[in-house]
Design a protein around this motif. Structure first.
Motif, mmCIF file in Angstrom:
data_model
loop_
_atom_site.group_PDB
_atom_site.id
_atom_site.type_symbol
_atom_site.label_atom_id
_atom_site.label_comp_id
_atom_site.label_asym_id
_atom_site.label_seq_id
_atom_site.Cartn_x
_atom_site.Cartn_y
_atom_site.Cartn_z
ATOM 1 N N UNK A 132 0.849 -1.193 0.000
ATOM 2 C CA UNK A 132 0.000 0.000 0.000
ATOM 3 C C UNK A 132 0.886 1.245 0.000
ATOM 4 N N UNK A 133 0.909 1.969 -1.106
ATOM 5 C CA UNK A 133 1.760 3.147 -1.208
ATOM 6 C C UNK A 133 1.360 4.245 -0.236
ATOM 7 N N UNK A 134 0.078 4.347 0.107
ATOM 8 C CA UNK A 134 -0.341 5.335 1.098
ATOM 9 C C UNK A 134 0.417 5.129 2.412
ATOM 10 N N UNK A 135 0.504 3.882 2.843
ATOM 11 C CA UNK A 135 1.159 3.601 4.115
ATOM 12 C C UNK A 135 2.678 3.675 4.005
ATOM 13 N N UNK A 136 3.190 3.712 2.772
ATOM 14 C CA UNK A 136 4.634 3.835 2.560
ATOM 15 C C UNK A 136 5.072 5.283 2.404
ATOM 16 N N UNK A 137 4.124 6.207 2.544
ATOM 17 C CA UNK A 137 4.487 7.630 2.505
ATOM 18 C C UNK A 137 4.132 8.343 1.223
ATOM 19 N N UNK A 138 3.186 7.766 0.437
ATOM 20 C CA UNK A 138 2.781 8.393 -0.828
ATOM 21 C C UNK A 138 1.259 8.503 -0.894
ATOM 22 N N UNK A 139 0.648 9.305 -0.021
ATOM 23 C CA UNK A 139 -0.819 9.337 0.064
ATOM 24 C C UNK A 139 -1.503 10.383 -0.812
ATOM 25 N N UNK A 140 -0.751 11.215 -1.533
ATOM 26 C CA UNK A 140 -1.334 12.369 -2.225
ATOM 27 C C UNK A 140 -1.500 12.068 -3.713
ATOM 28 N N UNK A 141 -2.662 12.448 -4.281
ATOM 29 C CA UNK A 141 -2.943 12.272 -5.707
ATOM 30 C C UNK A 141 -3.311 13.624 -6.319
ATOM 31 N N UNK A 230 0.515 8.510 -10.599
ATOM 32 C CA UNK A 230 1.615 8.851 -9.692
ATOM 33 C C UNK A 230 1.043 9.196 -8.322
ATOM 34 N N UNK A 231 1.725 8.739 -7.288
ATOM 35 C CA UNK A 231 1.326 8.971 -5.901
ATOM 36 C C UNK A 231 2.427 9.774 -5.216
ATOM 37 N N UNK A 232 2.065 10.876 -4.574
ATOM 38 C CA UNK A 232 3.035 11.829 -4.043
ATOM 39 C C UNK A 232 3.145 11.745 -2.524
ATOM 40 N N UNK A 233 4.321 12.120 -2.035
ATOM 41 C CA UNK A 233 4.500 12.296 -0.592
ATOM 42 C C UNK A 233 3.793 13.580 -0.161
ATOM 43 N N UNK A 234 3.588 13.743 1.145
ATOM 44 C CA UNK A 234 2.860 14.903 1.654
ATOM 45 C C UNK A 234 3.499 16.228 1.263
ATOM 46 N N UNK A 235 4.837 16.246 1.170
ATOM 47 C CA UNK A 235 5.516 17.500 0.821
ATOM 48 C C UNK A 235 5.807 17.607 -0.681
ATOM 49 N N UNK A 236 5.280 16.675 -1.476
ATOM 50 C CA UNK A 236 5.401 16.655 -2.935
ATOM 51 C C UNK A 236 6.832 16.440 -3.425
ATOM 52 N N UNK A 237 7.754 16.082 -2.545
ATOM 53 C CA UNK A 237 9.158 15.954 -2.947
ATOM 54 C C UNK A 237 9.503 14.573 -3.488
ATOM 55 N N UNK A 238 8.640 13.589 -3.207
ATOM 56 C CA UNK A 238 8.879 12.222 -3.655
ATOM 57 C C UNK A 238 7.629 11.695 -4.348
#
Length: 344
Positions: A132-141, A230-238
């Protein structure tokens, strides 16, 4: 239906090694009603919960369950379309099982957990289970993005392309994936080609396809590298990528132009296109050096740069047959297409 659900639960339990799980969310339905992607959570006893973190507790299941009657949103149903979709899910399962976990340390994507075919249906039902990418630190779409924020995705694509770069690859590469990646290339879209209005673009279609797909340097292309995948980190850096149904061999600029067209409006593209193409090639050079690739990065850019406009015109060719009034067909894309055809 009860037997179908029983088999689904039994097969999933075998893959995740527990019967203690619950479906918590349907993330999305698959295109044309071919199934769904859902999030599951393992339901461990309270006294064990402190020993299990959120990352280990959730996983995602892509359940492919084709309908008995196919209905395409734009009317492109039929045996050819149906078989292309079934093949795409086989390719995706192959990619996750045999490629993804080796790529993940360098380009974020879901970890492969398992996959299985389901016997209850004669319509190629299967499941692919992944982290689950959300739980891996990529919750933003996102559905749209700024030119500056698009660069994190261009960096991901450049690294993915560099990691899988080939110079004059063997005929059987990449084995069990699409020989030519992307869902729109000409050989798989004859019906759409026949539906095109007669004119310069249709007349140039074969030459565009040949120019784009006969390059000496090839890589794995994602094949559907739109912003929604693409799934983004909260700060959009990853960023991490999903949906590898159309992954296969090809020229990396196909992913580049398709991505930019998926997330930037016409004015933003007009103002930033050249800069973003430059950024992609800079990142490609950096990644090839980082991965100690034996391929010459200068030669790759020399071959691929002239194909940027060709790749855009090739996608325009697909849209002209598939959805001629599509919003992605703009004055900017027309200008790029005209420029590309002039170079043939």
């Amino acid at each position: 239906m009860k037997n179908n659900q029983h088999e689904f639960n039994q097969v999933l339990s075998d893959i995740v090694k527990t019967t203690r799980y619950v479906k918590t969310e349907v993330i999305q339905s698959l295109w044309s009603g071919y199934g769904e992607i859902a999030r599951f959570e393992t339901n461990v006893p309270q006294y064990l919960s402190s020993q299990s973190n959120r990352k280990d507790k959730t996983f995602v299941v892509k359940h492919i369950n084709p309908p008995a009657i196919q209905q395409h949103p734009r009317g492109w149903s039929g045996d050819i379309s149906h078989q292309r979709k079934l093949t795409s899910y086989d390719v995706e399962a192959e990619f996750y099982q045999h490629w993804a976990n080796n790529i993940k340390p360098f380009c974020a994507l879901p970890l492969f957990i398992g996959q299985a075919s389901l016997s209850h249906s004669c319509l190629s039902s299967k499941m692919i289970v992944m982290s689950d990418l959300d739980s891996e630190g990529f919750p933003v779409r996102f559905t749209t993005i700024s030119a500056e924020n698009s660069k994190v995705c261009l960096r991901w694509l450049a690294r993915f392309h560099a990691l899988n770069m080939q110079h004059q690859p063997a005929d059987n590469w990449p084995q069990n994936l699409w020989p030519l990646g992307t869902y729109w290339h000409l050989a798989t879209r004859k019906k759409e080609f026949n539906a095109m209005e007669e004119g310069v673009l249709k007349n140039a279609a074969v030459k565009l396809d040949k120019s784009l797909n006969s390059c000496r340097y090839k890589t794995l292309v994602h094949g559907d590298a739109k912003i929604a995948n693409f799934c983004f980190s909260d700060d959009f850096s990853q960023v991490a990528a999903v949906d590898f149904q159309y992954v296969g061999g090809g020229c990396g600029v196909k992913d580049l132009v398709y991505f930019l067209g998926s997330c930037l409006d016409e004015i933003t593209l007009e103002l930033n296109f050249s800069q973003l193409v430059d950024f992609y090639f800079t990142e490609l050079h950096t990644a090839l050096k980082s991965f100690k690739s034996s391929c010459d990065s200068q030669e790759i850019e020399k071959e691929w740069r002239p194909l940027v406009n060709i790749a855009w015109a090739d996608f325009e060719r697909f849209l002209a047959g598939w959805a001629p009034t599509h919003a992605k067909r703009t004055c900017f894309t027309h200008k790029i297409t005209v420029a590309a055809i002039a170079t043939l």
